[in-house]
Design a protein around this motif. Structure first.
Motif, PDB file in Angstrom:
ATOM      1  N   THR A  18      60.992  51.368  51.020  1.00 19.20           N
ATOM      2  CA  THR A  18      62.311  51.853  50.611  1.00 19.20           C
ATOM      3  C   THR A  18      63.129  52.264  51.829  1.00 19.20           C
ATOM      4  OG1 THR A  18      61.392  52.663  48.525  1.00 19.20           O
ATOM      5  CG2 THR A  18      63.507  53.594  49.204  1.00 19.20           C
ATOM      6  N   ILE A  44      66.193  62.636  49.900  1.00 16.14           N
ATOM      7  CA  ILE A  44      65.637  61.469  49.205  1.00 16.14           C
ATOM      8  C   ILE A  44      64.649  60.734  50.116  1.00 16.14           C
ATOM      9  CG2 ILE A  44      66.186  59.186  48.248  1.00 16.14           C
ATOM     10  CD1 ILE A  44      68.900  60.505  47.308  1.00 16.14           C
ATOM     11  N   GLU A  94      61.429  62.745  50.451  1.00 14.09           N
ATOM     12  CA  GLU A  94      60.643  62.733  49.217  1.00 14.09           C
ATOM     13  C   GLU A  94      59.940  61.397  48.999  1.00 14.09           C
ATOM     14  OE1 GLU A  94      58.954  64.344  45.840  1.00 14.09           O
ATOM     15  OE2 GLU A  94      60.174  65.417  47.324  1.00 14.09           O
ATOM     16  N   LEU A  95      60.595  60.310  49.383  1.00 16.74           N
ATOM     17  CA  LEU A  95      60.051  58.972  49.162  1.00 16.74           C
ATOM     18  C   LEU A  95      59.359  58.377  50.396  1.00 16.74           C
ATOM     19  CD1 LEU A  95      63.058  57.480  47.157  1.00 16.74           C
ATOM     20  CD2 LEU A  95      60.808  58.147  46.233  1.00 16.74           C
ATOM     21  N   ILE A 110      68.275  65.335  43.323  1.00 16.88           N
ATOM     22  CA  ILE A 110      67.748  64.017  43.726  1.00 16.88           C
ATOM     23  C   ILE A 110      66.682  63.505  42.763  1.00 16.88           C
ATOM     24  CG2 ILE A 110      68.232  64.497  46.162  1.00 16.88           C
ATOM     25  CD1 ILE A 110      65.112  64.636  46.542  1.00 16.88           C
ATOM     26  N   ASN A 111      66.221  64.325  41.840  1.00 12.31           N
ATOM     27  CA  ASN A 111      65.091  63.942  40.985  1.00 12.31           C
ATOM     28  C   ASN A 111      65.315  62.645  40.217  1.00 12.31           C
ATOM     29  OD1 ASN A 111      63.726  66.166  41.916  1.00 12.31           O
ATOM     30  ND2 ASN A 111      64.141  67.411  40.111  1.00 12.31           N
ATOM     31  N   VAL A 152      64.888  59.735  42.676  1.00 17.26           N
ATOM     32  CA  VAL A 152      63.483  59.598  43.035  1.00 17.26           C
ATOM     33  C   VAL A 152      62.691  59.005  41.872  1.00 17.26           C
ATOM     34  CG1 VAL A 152      61.392  60.908  43.627  1.00 17.26           C
ATOM     35  CG2 VAL A 152      63.568  61.415  44.780  1.00 17.26           C
ATOM     36  N   ASP A 153      62.939  59.500  40.665  1.00 20.05           N
ATOM     37  CA  ASP A 153      62.251  58.969  39.476  1.00 20.05           C
ATOM     38  C   ASP A 153      62.569  57.493  39.266  1.00 20.05           C
ATOM     39  OD1 ASP A 153      61.168  61.460  39.034  1.00 20.05           O
ATOM     40  OD2 ASP A 153      62.548  61.983  37.400  1.00 20.05           O
ATOM     41  N   ARG A 200      60.469  55.488  41.667  1.00 23.23           N
ATOM     42  CA  ARG A 200      59.033  55.534  41.353  1.00 23.23           C
ATOM     43  C   ARG A 200      58.673  54.793  40.066  1.00 23.23           C
ATOM     44  NH1 ARG A 200      58.074  61.712  43.368  1.00 23.23           N
ATOM     45  NH2 ARG A 200      57.844  61.176  45.574  1.00 23.23           N
TER      46      ARG A 200
END
Length: 174
Positions: free
Chosen positions: A3, A21, A24-25, A164-165, A168-169, A172
């Protein structure tokens, strides 16, 4: 899945979200100015973030002009602005920036950023001053217009990491 997060930020709010972001990723991250469409070939997911200027996403042409090169990629775009994150705000931004066909390919998210007049360049300051005068000249103001006048002279930061959830979701869920 590899990513990349690309961002264009004039006052730092979009960059803050992009940094969160990417962290987190565990994604690569680049400023808009340092990216070419050819660089994106190595990634499965391309996330682009830009601030809003008159409902237009700053720098979005990088994605839109290269959709054919990105046809096998998951594309996520997020925009930041001072307005509260409401469904009608997201819909307006989505419809102004993307055609119906593009909306089928691009996952879009709006996140509330902030406003800091002192970080704007001269041209943007002039535009904001004109907007302020226009708003002040109205007989009746919307809640958003009242809010804009209230924050005009003092910096505000509405960024929240948990915003950002959804992005991110989305990544994923691949």
């Amino acid at each position: 899945m590899k990513t990349v997060v690309i961002y264009k930020s004039k006052t730092g709010f979009t960059r803050k979200y992009a940094d969160w972001i990417a962290e987190e990723l565990s994604a690569d991250i680049f400023e808009f100015e340092k990216v070419t469409a050819d660089m994106l070939a190595d990634y499965n997911t391309v996330i682009y973030g830009g601030g809003l200027y008159a409902v237009s996403i700053n720098g979005i042409k990088l994605i839109l002009e290269n959709l054919d090169k990105l046809k096998d990629k998951r594309i996520i775009v997020f925009a930041t602005g001072a307005s509260p994150a409401r469904e009608e705000t997201s819909d307006e931004i989505r419809n102004k920036n993307f055609t119906t066909e593009q909306q089928k390919r691009i996952h879009f998210f709006y996140m509330r950023g902030g406003f800091d007049y002192s970080k704007l360049k001269t041209f943007d300051r002039m535009l904001m001053t004109l907007l302020k005068w226009k708003i002040k000249g109205k007989k009746e103001l919307t809640e958003d217009e009242k809010g804009m006048l209230a924050i005009y002279d003092k910096p505000v930061d509405f960024t929240r990491k948990d915003n950002i959830n959804k992005v991110v979701d989305c990544v994923r869920k691949q």
